[in-house]
Write a protein that holds these residues in place. Sequence first.
Motif, PDB file in Angstrom:
ATOM      1  N   HIS A  88      -0.854  -8.800 -12.634  1.00 50.99           N
ATOM      2  CA  HIS A  88       0.026  -9.902 -12.192  1.00 50.99           C
ATOM      3  C   HIS A  88       1.346  -9.947 -12.980  1.00 50.99           C
ATOM      4  O   HIS A  88       2.395  -9.971 -12.374  1.00 50.99           O
ATOM      5  CB  HIS A  88      -0.677 -11.264 -12.222  1.00 50.99           C
ATOM      6  N   ASP A 107      -3.941  -7.676  -4.608  1.00 52.00           N
ATOM      7  CA  ASP A 107      -4.668  -8.926  -4.777  1.00 52.00           C
ATOM      8  C   ASP A 107      -5.144  -9.502  -3.440  1.00 52.00           C
ATOM      9  O   ASP A 107      -5.414 -10.690  -3.339  1.00 52.00           O
ATOM     10  CB  ASP A 107      -3.856  -9.975  -5.544  1.00 52.00           C
ATOM     11  N   ALA A 163     -11.356  -6.551  -8.362  1.00 48.74           N
ATOM     12  CA  ALA A 163     -10.902  -7.274  -9.542  1.00 48.74           C
ATOM     13  C   ALA A 163     -11.806  -8.424  -9.960  1.00 48.74           C
ATOM     14  O   ALA A 163     -11.565  -9.023 -11.010  1.00 48.74           O
ATOM     15  CB  ALA A 163      -9.483  -7.773  -9.323  1.00 48.74           C
ATOM     16  N   HIS A 194      -5.963  -3.716  -7.805  1.00 45.37           N
ATOM     17  CA  HIS A 194      -6.452  -5.103  -7.977  1.00 45.37           C
ATOM     18  C   HIS A 194      -6.634  -5.732  -6.597  1.00 45.37           C
ATOM     19  O   HIS A 194      -5.673  -6.175  -5.974  1.00 45.37           O
ATOM     20  CB  HIS A 194      -5.452  -5.914  -8.814  1.00 45.37           C
TER      21      HIS A 194
HETATM   22 ZN   LIG Z   1      -7.127 -11.163  -8.041  1.00 45.21          ZN
END
Ligand SMILES: [Zn+2]
Length: 551
Positions: free
Chosen positions: A378, A443, A230, A72
């Motif tokens: 997440h 992320d 992502a 991600h």
């Molecule tokens: Zn993200």
Amino acid sequence: MTTTDTPAELVLTGGRIATMDAAHSWASALAVGGGRIVAVGPDAALSPLIGPSTRVIGLRGRTVTPGFQDAHVHPVHGGLTMLRCDVHEARGRDGVLATIADYARSHPDEAWIRGGGWYMADFEGGTPRREDLDRVVADRPAFLTNRDGHGAWVNSKALELAGVTATTADPADGRIERDPDGSPNGTLHEGAMDLVAQFLPDDTPDEMAEALRLGQRYLHSLGITAWQDAIVHPQPEEAAYVALASRGELTGRVIGAMWWERSRGAEQIDEFVERRKATSMGRYQATSVKLMMDGVLENFTGAMLDPYGDGHGGATDNRGLLQIDPDGLSTWVPRLDSLGFQPHFHAIGDRAVRASLDAVEAARRANGPSDTRPHVAHIQVIHPDDIARFRTLDVAANAQPYWACHEDQMDVLTIPFLGDRWEWQYPFRSLRAAGAVIAMGSDWSVSTPNPLLEMEVAVERVADVSRGEAEPLLPDERLDLVDALAAFTSGSAYVNHLDDETGTLEVGKLADLAVLDRDLFDRGAGAIGQVTVIGTFIEGVPVFEDPALDG
Ligand SMILES: [Zn+2]
């Protein structure tokens, strides 16, 4: 364990090779021919494969791992930030303002000051003010996203240009942070960012491609050989991947997760089918769809089953925002699954996690088992009743382990508003014990894309173990190092549908691997996060090399 006696192109010898195969077996040497692993085993068994033109790398006890895969990440966005006003490294409000002032001074011709990377904990209440930004950018509009991408800081010029005033209503999917008199204070949350973002100049094709080049180079330097992007919009992400893939410049293997537009419904599914066909080429495959279920806890947009606390032991009536209609999802996700798309959910609050699992359950009921490998990214707060569902529904847990520690964002902006539920955060070990597949990602540009720093937090649950004593966050949820490494290699390869060819170092697989600067598993040698990557290979071809590799 050799498949050939012709000399290899590349032989790594004298190391600690973590094959990450099913038995987590170790070897000391590995040979590559034709882009694939042709032998793995002890040094003596592989020495016949060394010919006059073989490149031989003496590892001297260093660890080799499968190439890391980030499940991600946002490399185009990260690269665009690197091209613009990047405040990730600035510390404190004044440091951030000084960085912006410098950038504005040295870029007098840019019509907007754009960039990002500020940190909520550096600003009172987590919301920076327009007057501060006005002091350093008075002449032009400015728009700077926060590092989690869920908010933007704008100056008065930007608000004026967009016509955002005290009388502007909040959009359904976001919120304008306001002063007591209703006037916008300079922070825009979630969908409210679009009120100003729609006026930003378009990225040029050259900027988009250059951003991805920068992002890709950075990821390779950290041992990353494959990733899942992502959020893929037609612009800038898709345009950048197509530009690089069509010219043979895309060296990483990439799965694109196309963005589900929350304001639309089933009609966009046909467009995903078209885009998958038109844009998948070379190492880019657009086979996933990103469903952003909620926001984040720090601004109370994460969707919770029960309301947030008020921070002082009392209750509120705010349960956050579920951003995609769950009734719609119960038909859209089965349809995506039946078309072979992988659902990639963003879910932070326990209500968003549950809604994601419910949508997959609807797909399983409608279609039976499939190989689309849905995953929930997440997973900050998971209701204990939902942990076992990851395995039973065959949903991978896509963890961002760097967040699983005590720091200001956690201790000041999150825990006081969760009450007892704070103990349900980032339950990685519980997920593993329940048999869930765990993948990992950064992320980035929200957080560092360095997998070794991320693995350190997965193992220690402490922000930076080299700073000394610190209290771990929920230490029972710590992962063993080998499990964290498995998540970043075979686990993410599974989520990326790349596990047939990559994710472990086994004969016949593609030679995607990372060489580290020491023995990763020698825990007496220092912190995991201080280990660095000195070589990254894709199909046996170096995409990053540090001089130490041959030194
Ligand atoms: Zn993200």
